[in-house]
Design an enzyme around this catalytic site. Structure first.
Site, short mmCIF file in Angstrom:
data_model
loop_
_atom_site.label_atom_id
_atom_site.label_comp_id
_atom_site.label_asym_id
_atom_site.label_seq_id
_atom_site.Cartn_x
_atom_site.Cartn_y
_atom_site.Cartn_z
N THR A 10 14.60 -6.06 -3.14
CA THR A 10 15.73 -6.54 -3.95
C THR A 10 16.75 -7.25 -3.05
O THR A 10 17.00 -6.80 -1.92
CB THR A 10 16.40 -5.33 -4.65
OG1 THR A 10 15.44 -4.72 -5.50
CG2 THR A 10 17.60 -5.77 -5.49
N GLY A 36 0.79 -1.22 0.00
CA GLY A 36 0.00 0.00 0.00
C GLY A 36 0.82 1.27 0.00
O GLY A 36 0.29 2.38 -0.01
N ASN A 53 18.27 9.37 -1.78
CA ASN A 53 18.79 10.45 -2.61
C ASN A 53 20.14 10.05 -3.22
O ASN A 53 20.45 10.39 -4.36
CB ASN A 53 18.99 11.73 -1.79
CG ASN A 53 17.67 12.41 -1.47
OD1 ASN A 53 16.65 12.12 -2.10
ND2 ASN A 53 17.68 13.28 -0.47
N GLU A 74 13.31 3.12 -6.78
CA GLU A 74 13.99 4.26 -6.11
C GLU A 74 13.41 5.61 -6.55
O GLU A 74 14.13 6.57 -6.78
CB GLU A 74 15.51 4.18 -6.31
CG GLU A 74 16.07 2.97 -5.58
CD GLU A 74 17.52 3.09 -5.20
OE1 GLU A 74 17.98 4.21 -4.95
OE2 GLU A 74 18.17 2.03 -5.12
N TYR A 109 12.54 8.23 8.73
CA TYR A 109 12.16 8.90 7.47
C TYR A 109 13.35 9.67 6.89
O TYR A 109 13.58 9.67 5.69
CB TYR A 109 10.95 9.83 7.69
CG TYR A 109 11.28 11.11 8.42
CD1 TYR A 109 11.37 11.15 9.80
CD2 TYR A 109 11.54 12.29 7.71
CE1 TYR A 109 11.70 12.31 10.47
CE2 TYR A 109 11.88 13.46 8.37
CZ TYR A 109 11.95 13.46 9.75
OH TYR A 109 12.30 14.62 10.40
C1 LIG Z 1 12.02 -4.95 -9.33
C2 LIG Z 1 11.75 -4.04 -8.19
C3 LIG Z 1 12.68 -3.88 -7.18
C4 LIG Z 1 12.42 -3.07 -6.08
N1 LIG Z 1 13.32 -3.01 -5.05
C5 LIG Z 1 12.97 -2.38 -3.90
C6 LIG Z 1 13.78 -2.48 -2.73
O1 LIG Z 1 14.84 -3.12 -2.73
N2 LIG Z 1 13.36 -1.89 -1.60
C7 LIG Z 1 12.20 -1.18 -1.53
O2 LIG Z 1 11.88 -0.67 -0.47
N3 LIG Z 1 11.41 -1.04 -2.63
C8 LIG Z 1 11.75 -1.63 -3.80
N4 LIG Z 1 10.96 -1.54 -4.91
C9 LIG Z 1 9.72 -0.76 -4.84
C10 LIG Z 1 9.78 0.50 -5.70
O3 LIG Z 1 10.61 1.44 -5.10
C11 LIG Z 1 8.33 0.97 -5.91
O4 LIG Z 1 7.73 0.07 -6.80
C12 LIG Z 1 8.29 2.39 -6.44
O5 LIG Z 1 8.68 3.31 -5.47
C13 LIG Z 1 6.88 2.76 -6.94
O6 LIG Z 1 5.91 2.44 -6.00
P1 LIG Z 1 4.61 1.62 -6.44
O7 LIG Z 1 5.04 0.43 -7.19
O8 LIG Z 1 3.76 1.41 -5.25
O9 LIG Z 1 3.86 2.58 -7.47
P2 LIG Z 1 2.86 3.76 -7.07
O10 LIG Z 1 3.46 4.64 -6.04
O11 LIG Z 1 1.52 3.19 -6.81
O12 LIG Z 1 2.83 4.58 -8.44
C14 LIG Z 1 1.98 4.24 -9.53
C15 LIG Z 1 2.04 5.38 -10.53
O13 LIG Z 1 1.51 6.59 -9.93
C16 LIG Z 1 2.45 7.63 -10.05
N5 LIG Z 1 2.40 8.50 -8.86
C17 LIG Z 1 2.33 8.14 -7.55
N6 LIG Z 1 2.32 9.22 -6.76
C18 LIG Z 1 2.41 10.30 -7.58
C19 LIG Z 1 2.45 11.70 -7.38
N7 LIG Z 1 2.43 12.25 -6.14
N8 LIG Z 1 2.53 12.50 -8.46
C20 LIG Z 1 2.58 11.99 -9.71
N9 LIG Z 1 2.54 10.66 -9.97
C21 LIG Z 1 2.45 9.84 -8.92
C22 LIG Z 1 3.81 6.94 -10.15
O14 LIG Z 1 4.76 7.78 -10.80
C23 LIG Z 1 3.46 5.71 -10.98
O15 LIG Z 1 3.46 6.04 -12.34
C24 LIG Z 1 11.22 -2.34 -6.03
C25 LIG Z 1 10.29 -2.46 -7.07
C26 LIG Z 1 10.52 -3.31 -8.12
C27 LIG Z 1 9.44 -3.46 -9.17
#
Ligand SMILES: Cc1cc2nc3c(=O)[nH]c(=O)nc-3n(C[C@H](O)[C@H](O)[C@H](O)COP(=O)(O)OP(=O)(O)OC[C@H]3O[C@@H](n4cnc5c(N)ncnc54)[C@H](O)[C@@H]3O)c2cc1C
Length: 391
Positions: free
Chosen positions: A169, A140, A251, A374, A243
């Site tokens: 990851t 979420g 960053n 990231e 945070y």
């Molecule tokens: C292969 C893989 C490896 C990963 N590795 C790690 C890891 O090691 N550790 C970890 O903690 N996380 C990890 N992640 C998680 C990754 O950082 C998140 O998937 C990413 O931050 C996006 O979050 P979400 O998938 O929930 O997409 P969401 O946040 O639901 O975004 C969906 C869409 O909405 C857009 N959006 C959301 N908010 C806004 C806004 N305020 N303004 C404009 N557009 C917006 C986004 O740009 C995107 O296009 C990984 C993800 C993947 C797929």
């Protein structure tokens, strides 16, 4: 910060490397080409990174680049980590991300925030044989990372952690997790706390591994915390300071994703140039057609521009100068041009480009994640816009 005398001295070109950096780059390049390349396809198909290669990463010092020598690391720079990620990613972006997460977000956070006792306990293992993961995201909470639902309940000498992390990851191989949970939900993001979690802690479990489009050899798993007992001495920084640790670490980490993307884009370019020289149509190599030349030239220009952004952001970070906007620009631009380069590389290859007989098919799958993890491209643009508009 550099002194005014240092800044007055003639600055070097952004792509100039020191003798040590050149040697390091050449060593990683040779290793990637000779020892990783033969297994890239096998690992992609199996969805598994070879343990013997991870062992070699440790033996070569690639998992502890910035860890001080007193803790068994290389005592190197962030810029060296960036060079390593680029070289590995030019052969296999999955290799690049393993080294990236270990160095630029996990080790990096401990070097900056851990207590002397925490450093003495974990840094030698992180340099020697323990893979690390960075666990922030949840089902979420992605872009809105601090809306996390994982809770940490203060029980005096320990915390009890409950919740689930997603997309982590290195999770399958890791022995150590830098994990964020909220210890005071009423305080909102000011309750987020960083915990140093060992895989063997009671109540900790690695869950489902994702079956992904690209970066298939790099593991991405769920983590399950069911009354996971974490000793109080494993809180990193203050309770409620997580945070700040998460933001500041990411960053820096995103510069390394930029580096992964320039490595990948460089590979797309190199494969395309080689194919354009070899493939003949209408009686001559396709590289003699101006429209193909145009694509190659544009790709090369964009890779160079992205590299300048990434190297500059990394140099700013090592110099202790502000780099927030530059890091966001580097990650945003590199991932955009890498996606274009991977797509164009397939077109230059024609039909064979979409088969597994040529490496560009995998690059096209591997590149997609660059604009997502990231911080998505939208989030990078928000960071840049905020710097432009808010004083
Ligand atoms: C292969 C893989 C490896 C990963 N590795 C790690 C890891 O090691 N550790 C970890 O903690 N996380 C990890 N992640 C998680 C990754 O950082 C998140 O998937 C990413 O931050 C996006 O979050 P979400 O998938 O929930 O997409 P969401 O946040 O639901 O975004 C969906 C869409 O909405 C857009 N959006 C959301 N908010 C806004 C806004 N305020 N303004 C404009 N557009 C917006 C986004 O740009 C995107 O296009 C990984 C993800 C993947 C797929």
């Amino acid at each position: 910060m550099p002194t005014s005398e240092q800044l007055e001295a003639a600055p070097l070109p952004l792509t100039a490397l020191s003798g040590e950096e050149k040697m390091f780059q050449a060593t990683v390049r040779k290793f990637a080409r000779e020892e990783i390349r033969p297994y890239v396809r096998e690992m992609d198909e199996a969805g598994l990174f070879r343990k013997d290669l991870i062992k070699k990463f440790f033996e070569m010092g690639l998992m502890g680049i910035e860890i001080p020598e007193q803790f068994g690391g290389q005592g190197g720079t962030f810029f060296q980590a960036i060079l390593a990620v680029e070289e590995l990613s030019a052969v296999d972006p999955s290799a690049g991300v393993i080294v990236d997460v270990q160095n630029t977000i996990c080790n990096n956070a401990l070097i900056r925030w851990a207590t002397p006792e925490q450093k003495a306990k974990y840094l030698p293992r992180l340099a020697e044989n323990m893979v690390a993961s960075y666990a922030l995201s949840e089902a979420g909470s992605g872009s809105d990372a601090f809306a996390m639902a994982t809770r940490a309940e203060d029980r005096g000498d320990h915390f009890l952690l409950n919740g689930r992390k997603l997309w982590i990851t290195n999770a399958a191989e890791a022995g150590f997790y830098l994990l964020f949970a909220n210890a005071n939900p009423e305080a909102g993001y000011r309750g987020v706390t960083a915990f140093l979690v060992e895989r063997e802690f009671p109540g900790f479990q690695v869950g489902k591994k994702e079956d992904k489009l690209g970066l298939r050899a790099s593991s991405t798993c769920e983590l399950i915390l069911d009354n996971c007992r974490v000793p109080r001495e494993n809180v990193m920084g203050e309770v409620g300071q997580g945070y700040k640790i998460a933001i500041e670490t990411l960053n820096e980490g995103r510069i390394a994703i930029g580096s992964q993307m320039i490595g990948l884009a460089r590979a797309a370019l190199e494969h395309s140039v080689a194919y354009a020289k070899e493939r003949k149509q209408f009686g001559k190599p396709i590289g003699e057609f101006q429209m193909v030349q145009y694509e190659l030239a544009r790709m090369a220009t964009e890779v160079e521009a992205a590299r300048l952004l990434v190297y500059n952001a990394a140099r700013l970070r090592d110099a202790g100068m502000p780099f927030l906007m530059e890091a966001a620009m580097a990650k945003y631009y590199s991932s955009e041009i890498a996606e274009k380069a991977a797509s164009k590389a397939i077109e230059v290859h024609g039909g064979v480009g979409i088969t597994k007989d040529y490496p560009v098919e995998k690059l096209y799958r591997d590149v997609k994640i660059g604009r997502i993890y990231e911080g998505t491209s939208n989030i990078q643009l928000l960071t840049i816009a905020k710097k432009l508009l808010v004083k």
